[in-house]
Scaffold this active site. Structure first.
Site, PDB file in Angstrom:
ATOM      1  N   SER A  74      49.022  33.091  57.422  1.00 57.11           N
ATOM      2  CA  SER A  74      48.150  33.238  58.585  1.00 57.11           C
ATOM      3  C   SER A  74      46.730  32.767  58.275  1.00 57.11           C
ATOM      4  CB  SER A  74      48.123  34.699  59.052  1.00 57.11           C
ATOM      5  OG  SER A  74      47.796  35.571  57.992  1.00 57.11           O
ATOM      6  N   ASN A  76      48.210  46.495  55.829  1.00 58.81           N
ATOM      7  CA  ASN A  76      48.494  46.894  57.214  1.00 58.81           C
ATOM      8  C   ASN A  76      47.299  47.584  57.875  1.00 58.81           C
ATOM      9  OD1 ASN A  76      50.959  45.814  56.722  1.00 58.81           O
ATOM     10  ND2 ASN A  76      52.070  47.760  56.583  1.00 58.81           N
ATOM     11  N   THR A 101      37.943  33.745 106.665  1.00 58.19           N
ATOM     12  CA  THR A 101      39.209  34.407 106.347  1.00 58.19           C
ATOM     13  C   THR A 101      40.265  33.333 106.621  1.00 58.19           C
ATOM     14  OG1 THR A 101      39.549  35.240 108.591  1.00 58.19           O
ATOM     15  CG2 THR A 101      38.401  36.711 107.042  1.00 58.19           C
ATOM     16  N   HIS A 102      41.324  33.333 105.834  1.00 52.55           N
ATOM     17  CA  HIS A 102      42.361  32.279 105.946  1.00 52.55           C
ATOM     18  C   HIS A 102      41.759  30.880 105.757  1.00 52.55           C
ATOM     19  CE1 HIS A 102      44.852  35.463 107.874  1.00 52.55           C
ATOM     20  NE2 HIS A 102      43.712  35.779 108.443  1.00 52.55           N
ATOM     21  N   SER A 130      34.198   8.580  87.623  1.00 53.83           N
ATOM     22  CA  SER A 130      35.560   8.069  87.462  1.00 53.83           C
ATOM     23  C   SER A 130      35.481   6.777  86.667  1.00 53.83           C
ATOM     24  CB  SER A 130      36.158   7.807  88.840  1.00 53.83           C
ATOM     25  OG  SER A 130      37.158   6.811  88.755  1.00 53.83           O
ATOM     26  N   LYS A 156      32.353   8.142  92.461  1.00 53.78           N
ATOM     27  CA  LYS A 156      32.880   9.505  92.276  1.00 53.78           C
ATOM     28  C   LYS A 156      31.943  10.397  91.461  1.00 53.78           C
ATOM     29  CE  LYS A 156      36.456  11.063  93.256  1.00 53.78           C
ATOM     30  NZ  LYS A 156      37.831  10.804  92.825  1.00 53.78           N
ATOM     31  N   ASN A 179      32.911  13.998  90.040  1.00 51.04           N
ATOM     32  CA  ASN A 179      33.982  14.989  90.020  1.00 51.04           C
ATOM     33  C   ASN A 179      33.520  16.313  89.421  1.00 51.04           C
ATOM     34  OD1 ASN A 179      35.748  13.081  91.102  1.00 51.04           O
ATOM     35  ND2 ASN A 179      36.202  12.278  89.061  1.00 51.04           N
ATOM     36  N   GLU A 232      36.780  22.576  87.607  1.00 53.89           N
ATOM     37  CA  GLU A 232      38.243  22.464  87.519  1.00 53.89           C
ATOM     38  C   GLU A 232      38.759  23.025  86.193  1.00 53.89           C
ATOM     39  OE1 GLU A 232      39.617  18.434  89.304  1.00 53.89           O
ATOM     40  OE2 GLU A 232      37.495  18.235  88.858  1.00 53.89           O
ATOM     41  N   TYR A 236      54.477  48.707  61.360  1.00 52.40           N
ATOM     42  CA  TYR A 236      54.088  47.298  61.287  1.00 52.40           C
ATOM     43  C   TYR A 236      55.307  46.389  61.183  1.00 52.40           C
ATOM     44  CZ  TYR A 236      52.067  42.941  59.572  1.00 52.40           C
ATOM     45  OH  TYR A 236      51.716  41.627  59.437  1.00 52.40           O
ATOM     46  N   GLN A 247      51.453  39.558  63.080  1.00 49.62           N
ATOM     47  CA  GLN A 247      50.532  38.532  62.591  1.00 49.62           C
ATOM     48  C   GLN A 247      50.220  37.519  63.697  1.00 49.62           C
ATOM     49  OE1 GLN A 247      50.761  37.075  58.434  1.00 49.62           O
ATOM     50  NE2 GLN A 247      51.575  35.215  59.339  1.00 49.62           N
ATOM     51  N   LYS A 254      46.818  37.296  66.453  1.00 48.05           N
ATOM     52  CA  LYS A 254      45.480  36.708  66.401  1.00 48.05           C
ATOM     53  C   LYS A 254      45.314  35.412  67.204  1.00 48.05           C
ATOM     54  CE  LYS A 254      45.361  39.256  62.476  1.00 48.05           C
ATOM     55  NZ  LYS A 254      46.819  39.304  62.322  1.00 48.05           N
TER      56      LYS A 254
HETATM   57  N1  ARG Z   1      48.765  38.557  57.346  1.00 50.85           N
HETATM   58  C1  ARG Z   1      49.211  39.835  57.841  1.00 50.85           C
HETATM   59  C2  ARG Z   1      48.852  39.967  59.348  1.00 50.85           C
HETATM   60  O1  ARG Z   1      48.043  39.227  59.800  1.00 50.85           O
HETATM   61  C3  ARG Z   1      48.546  40.938  57.087  1.00 50.85           C
HETATM   62  C4  ARG Z   1      49.389  42.181  56.972  1.00 50.85           C
HETATM   63  C5  ARG Z   1      50.525  41.921  56.085  1.00 50.85           C
HETATM   64  N2  ARG Z   1      51.297  43.132  55.872  1.00 50.85           N
HETATM   65  C6  ARG Z   1      52.527  43.105  55.384  1.00 50.85           C
HETATM   66  N3  ARG Z   1      53.135  44.230  55.276  1.00 50.85           N
HETATM   67  N4  ARG Z   1      53.091  41.972  55.051  1.00 50.85           N
HETATM   68  O2  ARG Z   1      49.399  40.780  60.045  1.00 50.85           O
END
Ligand code: ARG
Length: 441
Positions: A7, A94, A139-140, A261, A267, A269, A274, A301, A306, A309
């Site tokens: 990660s 964790n 409205t509408h 454009s 143009k 735009n 958008e 966990y 992971q 993120k």
């Molecule tokens: N890279 C892991 C995450 O983002 C960290 C936690 C890893 N924990 C484990 N028991 N392998 O979630």
């Protein structure tokens, strides 16, 4: 395995939070006598040095080290030697990742709130400028009744106010520190969870170790609030796109917020608007992604987590950019108030004012007044003019109770000025609402 497991390519973004969490943890371990004070001091100095390195040169990405937590710890060992191996006493990745991620989301909440505040200021400034400007209310998407442009812009201030409230609420709810939950069951070491919570700016530690390492509600709430805020931006963006279109001609975007454009030199735009609209779709996708990731996971966990993120980072980036672009557009676009006023007067938009006048001045029941007004609208349609342009004799032929006084309410200005009920569109209300919003900020 190395590639699917890593990660670090994305969670390197957590480096400040990971180092802050580790410094708080090491200080607590030292204070509790779990590790020697000299080791705690060496760990702290090493982590400070790593922070300086990352600040200057970025985080090195080695997929073999999996994540930011292992990357920092490995570097710490290189800098201070075996004492680095004591940092991971009484914790696990964790609770470490749960803490780092919470700290990151908390900062993101603050940044989004600042962005929403800036947009609100821009909307209030334009609303103050246009407290008296008349535009068609729809409205509408059909011309309904005249409103003031200030009032229309303040509708978005109401939305950004609720958006800020949602972020404030979730920030309060997430104000608990998971550090010390360890892998899932807590630890036998005499740790002080309130101390690390306080050091990291949290109100208190989380109450259940299993929940601490498996809860991602704070991220889901963040993305939910972000998706709703993005949706509000998208509605305003859609209005800008429509208003900038030639048949409407209500607004012109400055060069800074429009593009040409490649083949049509005339143009202009509204690309930024958008893309704000488009980004809001992706933001909803980020929320959906994390919802679906979490929904089937048993306690506590699982490595699926992971994947929490990327959607949160992406969602934040999309919203931050959309807020900045929208704030810029709101601050700089030009309103064609003559055009807006002309369209406001079209479509017999003051018909309700005629009906209300009949109720108020002639004691006519509203349903009957509505019927009389319908005949007046038809007469104006036949004559190819507006209601205010009908001769008094024509109106009196429809209903003898109509007098010259009716012309006081048939103009768009009279119409908006009369709408003084709480929350109504009258210029006086707009000014009061702006003052109230500024006082509350
Ligand atoms: N890279 C892991 C995450 O983002 C960290 C936690 C890893 N924990 C484990 N028991 N392998 O979630």
């Amino acid at each position: 395995m190395r590639d699917i497991n890593a990660s670090i390519p994305f969670d390197k973004r957590l480096w400040r939070q990971d180092i802050a969490g580790s410094r708080a943890h090491a200080a607590m371990l030292g204070a509790q006598g779990i590790i020697a004070a000299a080791d705690a001091a060496a760990i702290d100095a090493g982590l400070a040095a790593i922070a300086a390195e990352y600040d200057a040169g970025g985080v090195p990405v080695d997929p073999a080290l999996e994540d930011i937590h292992m990357t920092v710890e490995t570097r710490l060992a290189a800098l201070i030697g075996p004492a680095a191996g004591r940092l991971h006493t009484a914790r696990s990745r964790n609770d470490q990742v749960a803490t780092s991620f919470r700290l990151w989301v908390r900062d993101a909440v603050d940044a989004v709130d600042a962005g929403l505040a800036a947009l609100t200021d821009a909307l209030l400034a334009r609303a103050a400028e246009h407290a008296d400007s008349v535009m068609p209310g729809f409205t509408h998407l059909q011309v309904a009744q005249p409103v003031t442009l200030g009032h229309h812009l303040l509708a978005y201030v109401a939305m950004t106010g609720r958006d800020r409230g949602r972020f404030t609420d979730l920030r309060t709810r997430m104000d608990e520190c998971p550090l010390g939950a360890a892998a899932l069951a807590g630890t036998g070491f005499p740790i002080d969870r309130q101390a690390t919570a306080t050091a990291l700016g949290f109100a208190r530690p989380t109450a259940n170790s299993l929940d601490s390492v498996s809860d991602r509600d704070f991220a889901l709430e963040f993305l939910s609030a972000a998706a709703i805020a993005g949706l509000h931006l998208s509605r305003l963006a859609e209005e800008i796109v429509v208003w900038a279109s030639q048949p409407f001609g209500f607004v012109a975007l400055p060069d800074a917020f429009s593009t040409g454009s490649s083949i049509m030199p005339q143009k202009r735009n509204p690309d930024a608007a958008e893309l704000v609209r488009g980004h809001s779709g992706r933001l909803i996708g980020c929320l959906t992604a994390l919802m679906v990731t979490m929904k089937g996971l048993p306690l506590s966990y699982s490595k699926d987590m992971q994947d929490d993120k990327p959607p949160v980072f992406e969602g934040y980036d999309l919203l931050a950019l959309a807020l900045a672009a929208m704030t810029g557009m709101v601050a700089t676009l030009t309103f064609d108030t003559d055009r807006m006023r002309a369209v406001a007067a079209s479509g017999f938009s003051t018909a309700t004012d005629l009906a209300d006048w009949l109720v108020r001045e002639a004691g006519v029941p509203f349903r009957e007044a509505h019927h009389i007004t319908g005949r007046a609208v038809r007469a104006a349609e036949d004559a190819g003019c507006g209601l205010a342009d009908l001769p008094l004799a024509t109106l009196q032929a429809i209903d003898a109770r109509i007098t010259a006084g009716v012309f006081d309410v048939l103009s768009v200005d009279a119409s908006v000025a009369s709408r003084t009920s709480f929350g109504g569109t009258a210029p006086a209300n707009v000014r009061a609402a702006i003052a109230a919003a500024r006082a509350a900020a």
